[in-house]
Structures are given as C-alpha cells and as structure tokens.
Design an enzyme around this catalytic site. Structure first.
Site, PDB file in Angstrom:
ATOM      1  N   PRO A  59      49.242  53.366 -17.267  1.00  0.00           N
ATOM      2  CA  PRO A  59      48.543  52.056 -17.612  1.00  0.00           C
ATOM      3  C   PRO A  59      49.336  50.939 -17.980  1.00  0.00           C
ATOM      4  O   PRO A  59      49.132  49.879 -17.603  1.00  0.00           O
ATOM      5  CB  PRO A  59      47.530  52.602 -18.676  1.00  0.00           C
ATOM      6  CG  PRO A  59      47.352  54.112 -18.486  1.00  0.00           C
ATOM      7  CD  PRO A  59      48.673  54.635 -17.814  1.00  0.00           C
ATOM      8  N   ASN A  60      50.429  50.932 -18.737  1.00  0.00           N
ATOM      9  CA  ASN A  60      51.211  50.143 -19.448  1.00  0.00           C
ATOM     10  C   ASN A  60      52.062  49.416 -18.277  1.00  0.00           C
ATOM     11  O   ASN A  60      51.989  47.896 -18.075  1.00  0.00           O
ATOM     12  CB  ASN A  60      52.159  50.503 -20.447  1.00  0.00           C
ATOM     13  CG  ASN A  60      53.149  49.510 -21.069  1.00  0.00           C
ATOM     14  OD1 ASN A  60      52.611  48.397 -21.645  1.00  0.00           O
ATOM     15  ND2 ASN A  60      54.170  49.489 -20.696  1.00  0.00           N
ATOM     16  N   ASP A  74      50.142  53.452 -11.256  1.00  0.00           N
ATOM     17  CA  ASP A  74      51.360  54.112 -12.274  1.00  0.00           C
ATOM     18  C   ASP A  74      50.691  54.248 -13.442  1.00  0.00           C
ATOM     19  O   ASP A  74      49.474  54.215 -13.449  1.00  0.00           O
ATOM     20  CB  ASP A  74      52.364  52.874 -12.233  1.00  0.00           C
ATOM     21  CG  ASP A  74      53.791  53.427 -12.335  1.00  0.00           C
ATOM     22  OD1 ASP A  74      53.886  54.309 -13.338  1.00  0.00           O
ATOM     23  OD2 ASP A  74      54.723  53.194 -11.549  1.00  0.00           O
ATOM     24  N   THR A  96      40.616  54.981   4.264  1.00  0.00           N
ATOM     25  CA  THR A  96      39.609  55.267   5.335  1.00  0.00           C
ATOM     26  C   THR A  96      40.383  56.237   6.613  1.00  0.00           C
ATOM     27  O   THR A  96      39.747  56.646   7.552  1.00  0.00           O
ATOM     28  CB  THR A  96      39.145  54.326   6.213  1.00  0.00           C
ATOM     29  OG1 THR A  96      40.365  53.038   6.463  1.00  0.00           O
ATOM     30  CG2 THR A  96      38.222  53.339   5.377  1.00  0.00           C
ATOM     31  N   ASP A 154      46.751  42.972  -1.235  1.00  0.00           N
ATOM     32  CA  ASP A 154      46.556  44.335  -1.092  1.00  0.00           C
ATOM     33  C   ASP A 154      47.814  45.312  -1.423  1.00  0.00           C
ATOM     34  O   ASP A 154      48.457  45.780  -0.476  1.00  0.00           O
ATOM     35  CB  ASP A 154      46.079  44.770   0.311  1.00  0.00           C
ATOM     36  CG  ASP A 154      45.384  45.989   0.136  1.00  0.00           C
ATOM     37  OD1 ASP A 154      45.148  46.899  -0.827  1.00  0.00           O
ATOM     38  OD2 ASP A 154      45.177  46.723   1.394  1.00  0.00           O
ATOM     39  N   LEU A 155      48.081  45.688  -2.738  1.00  0.00           N
ATOM     40  CA  LEU A 155      49.382  46.261  -3.121  1.00  0.00           C
ATOM     41  C   LEU A 155      49.023  47.771  -3.787  1.00  0.00           C
ATOM     42  O   LEU A 155      49.703  48.330  -4.025  1.00  0.00           O
ATOM     43  CB  LEU A 155      50.194  45.430  -4.173  1.00  0.00           C
ATOM     44  CG  LEU A 155      50.526  43.955  -3.701  1.00  0.00           C
ATOM     45  CD1 LEU A 155      51.635  43.433  -4.808  1.00  0.00           C
ATOM     46  CD2 LEU A 155      51.343  44.408  -2.433  1.00  0.00           C
ATOM     47  N   LYS A 156      47.633  47.940  -3.992  1.00  0.00           N
ATOM     48  CA  LYS A 156      47.043  49.219  -4.588  1.00  0.00           C
ATOM     49  C   LYS A 156      48.074  49.914  -5.470  1.00  0.00           C
ATOM     50  O   LYS A 156      48.580  50.833  -5.491  1.00  0.00           O
ATOM     51  CB  LYS A 156      47.226  50.259  -3.313  1.00  0.00           C
ATOM     52  CG  LYS A 156      46.249  49.773  -2.051  1.00  0.00           C
ATOM     53  CD  LYS A 156      46.477  50.923  -1.049  1.00  0.00           C
ATOM     54  CE  LYS A 156      45.332  50.336   0.267  1.00  0.00           C
ATOM     55  NZ  LYS A 156      45.823  49.189   1.064  1.00  0.00           N
ATOM     56  N   LEU A 157      48.143  49.280  -6.647  1.00  0.00           N
ATOM     57  CA  LEU A 157      48.822  49.707  -7.885  1.00  0.00           C
ATOM     58  C   LEU A 157      48.431  50.975  -8.274  1.00  0.00           C
ATOM     59  O   LEU A 157      47.168  51.257  -8.481  1.00  0.00           O
ATOM     60  CB  LEU A 157      48.652  48.365  -8.881  1.00  0.00           C
ATOM     61  CG  LEU A 157      50.006  47.475  -8.824  1.00  0.00           C
ATOM     62  CD1 LEU A 157      49.819  46.546  -7.657  1.00  0.00           C
ATOM     63  CD2 LEU A 157      49.823  46.596 -10.184  1.00  0.00           C
ATOM     64  N   GLY A 184      42.014  44.181  11.255  1.00  0.00           N
ATOM     65  CA  GLY A 184      43.500  43.832  11.405  1.00  0.00           C
ATOM     66  C   GLY A 184      43.826  43.674  12.857  1.00  0.00           C
ATOM     67  O   GLY A 184      43.630  42.758  13.409  1.00  0.00           O
ATOM     68  N   ARG A 185      44.077  44.892  13.671  1.00  0.00           N
ATOM     69  CA  ARG A 185      44.496  44.708  15.173  1.00  0.00           C
ATOM     70  C   ARG A 185      43.481  44.120  15.831  1.00  0.00           C
ATOM     71  O   ARG A 185      44.060  43.598  16.730  1.00  0.00           O
ATOM     72  CB  ARG A 185      45.027  46.258  15.203  1.00  0.00           C
ATOM     73  CG  ARG A 185      46.399  46.697  14.797  1.00  0.00           C
ATOM     74  CD  ARG A 185      46.443  48.320  14.676  1.00  0.00           C
ATOM     75  NE  ARG A 185      45.716  48.895  13.547  1.00  0.00           N
ATOM     76  CZ  ARG A 185      45.996  50.183  13.190  1.00  0.00           C
ATOM     77  NH1 ARG A 185      46.798  51.011  14.064  1.00  0.00           N
ATOM     78  NH2 ARG A 185      45.334  50.743  12.345  1.00  0.00           N
ATOM     79  N   LYS A 211      44.382  38.858   4.173  1.00  0.00           N
ATOM     80  CA  LYS A 211      44.937  40.017   3.396  1.00  0.00           C
ATOM     81  C   LYS A 211      46.506  40.097   3.612  1.00  0.00           C
ATOM     82  O   LYS A 211      46.893  40.501   4.800  1.00  0.00           O
ATOM     83  CB  LYS A 211      44.215  41.373   3.730  1.00  0.00           C
ATOM     84  CG  LYS A 211      44.561  42.689   3.171  1.00  0.00           C
ATOM     85  CD  LYS A 211      43.855  43.855   3.294  1.00  0.00           C
ATOM     86  CE  LYS A 211      44.576  44.494   4.408  1.00  0.00           C
ATOM     87  NZ  LYS A 211      45.777  45.209   4.068  1.00  0.00           N
TER      88      LYS A 211
END
Length: 246
Positions: A73-74, A71, A130, A66-69, A221-222, A39
């Site tokens: 829609p366009n 904004d 989370t 994993d950039l979690k867009l 992760g950690r 990731k």
C-alpha cells in the site's frame, strides 16, 4: 439501474505501439470529433515517460494511463501521488492487491491531483484480465470461485476501497451492476468488431454488444491502430458503440 441514464465515454484507443513516431502519427490521425480517449500503457510510458502524455494532451486528448499498479500500500500510494499530478483522466490499479492497497492508491491519486490543482483522475481497478478464462483461473490461480464470482468480488472490494470503477470484460458488466452502485464505471477491453481475430483475448464482444451489455467505455487497440485507415475504423467503432438502438 433504476432508470438512470448510463454515462458513456468515447471509445478509448489503446496506443500500444513500439516507437514515439508511431504513437505521434496515431495522435495526429485521431484528432477527429468526437475525440477518442487515448490509452497509454506500459510500453510507451516506460519508454518515454510523462513526455508522451504531454504530447497527447497538447493535441487535446483525454488520457487513460494504464499502468496497473500492484505493490504494498505505501508504495502504491506514493506512486499514485505522482500520477495524480500528470493531468490524466483515468488510471488503473489491481484489485488483487487487496482493499488496503486500493484505498491507499485512491488516497494518493486524489492527493496528488489536489496538490497540482487538477481534477482527480478516475481510478479503475483491474478485476480479471480478458486473457484469463475459467481454466486459468482454477488451474493456475487456484481460485475456487467462478470467473464471474471472482470479478464480482473484486468489483465490490474496489468500490468499498474508493475506486471509481473497474476494468472488466463486457460479458461481466451485468453481474457487476448487481453488486455495485449505479455510478460505478465498467470499462471494457476485449472489443473486436465482427469478423476481427480475437488474438490473445479470450472474453471478447463487439462494440454493439458492449453497448447492449452496459459498458460505460470500451478499449480498442489493434482493430483501430493496425487498420489501413485508423480514423475510419475508429469512427465506425465509435458509432456502433455510442448509437442508441431504436
């Protein structure tokens, strides 16, 4: 789930480190079988861009970008078109952006992959992070629904808008499966082996609990990246998550 065999993926290892050298060291250490999915999050991608993805891909890793867009829609559609050309396997969007935004993101992602002659990445919608609990949901977000109801709502919205799955706590997987199709993916962060500190996560489970609860994949992760021996830590978590109970 009608007796259908649940698809499970190798654990996804969150490479949340500050430097390229630290990332590459982890890439090299984790070239074991079964290979983890890596990731790549905001910190590495914003610093090093697509080059860090290529470094991982050259070593044979599948990538969860994993950039979690989130904004209009366009804008999301155009950004996802670019991400679809990178050859990643999973990427993320915020369900809170609404059905039109998720649908636009799905369309852009698949169009970008098609333009590059690549398979389309799986689009995963973020439900509730989370780090969020009932107190934050009600007192800060001013959401009247319960946490589980909010997650179910986002999951249904995402599925109807064309997402392939959601990122959610393993504690909510069964509730999500009640309102979505059997192929809809539940990818679960907030994974902590027994005895490991929760850190900033609030809705956490062990790898074995995630298996029992029906997660398709876990994000860790950690507990791996900060271990004295990341490979041994990964292999123990992989075995705990993927081993079927007798």
């Amino acid at each position: 789930m009608g007796g259908k065999i649940l698809k499970r993926y190798s654990p996804m290892v969150a490479i949340d480190v500050a430097t390229k050298d630290a990332a590459l060291a982890l890439f090299d250490q984790l070239t074991v079988e079964p290979r983890p999915i890596l990731k790549i999050g905001m910190e590495l991608y914003y610093h090093f861009g697509p080059a860090i993805i290529k470094e991982a891909q050259h070593r044979g890793f599948k990538i969860f970008l994993d950039l979690k867009l989130h904004d209009i829609p366009n804008t999301v559609q155009r950004a996802m078109f670019v991400l679809g050309q990178l050859g990643v396997d999973f990427t993320t969007i915020h369900a809170a952006g609404g059905s039109a935004m998720v649908a636009a993101g799905a369309q852009g992602l698949r169009a970008g992959a098609a333009a590059a002659g690549l398979p389309a990445p799986k689009l995963l919608a973020i439900t509730q992070l989370t780090s969020i609990d009932e107190k934050v949901l009600h007192n800060e977000q001013h959401v009247a629904l319960s946490l589980v109801e909010s997650v179910q709502n986002y999951a249904q919205l995402a599925e109807h808008a064309g997402a392939d799955g959601v990122v959610c706590s393993a504690q909510e997987v069964r509730a999500i499966r009640q309102v979505t199709g059997s192929d809809f993916l539940c990818v679960t962060p907030g994974i902590r082996p027994q005895g490991f500190a929760k850190g900033d996560q609030k809705r956490v489970v062990t790898p074995h609990q995630a298996h029992v609860l029906g997660s398709n994949a876990i994000v860790v992760g950690r507990p791996i990246t900060q271990a004295s021996d990341p490979v041994t830590a990964y292999q123990a978590i992989e075995k705990e998550f993927l081993t079927e109970a007798d």
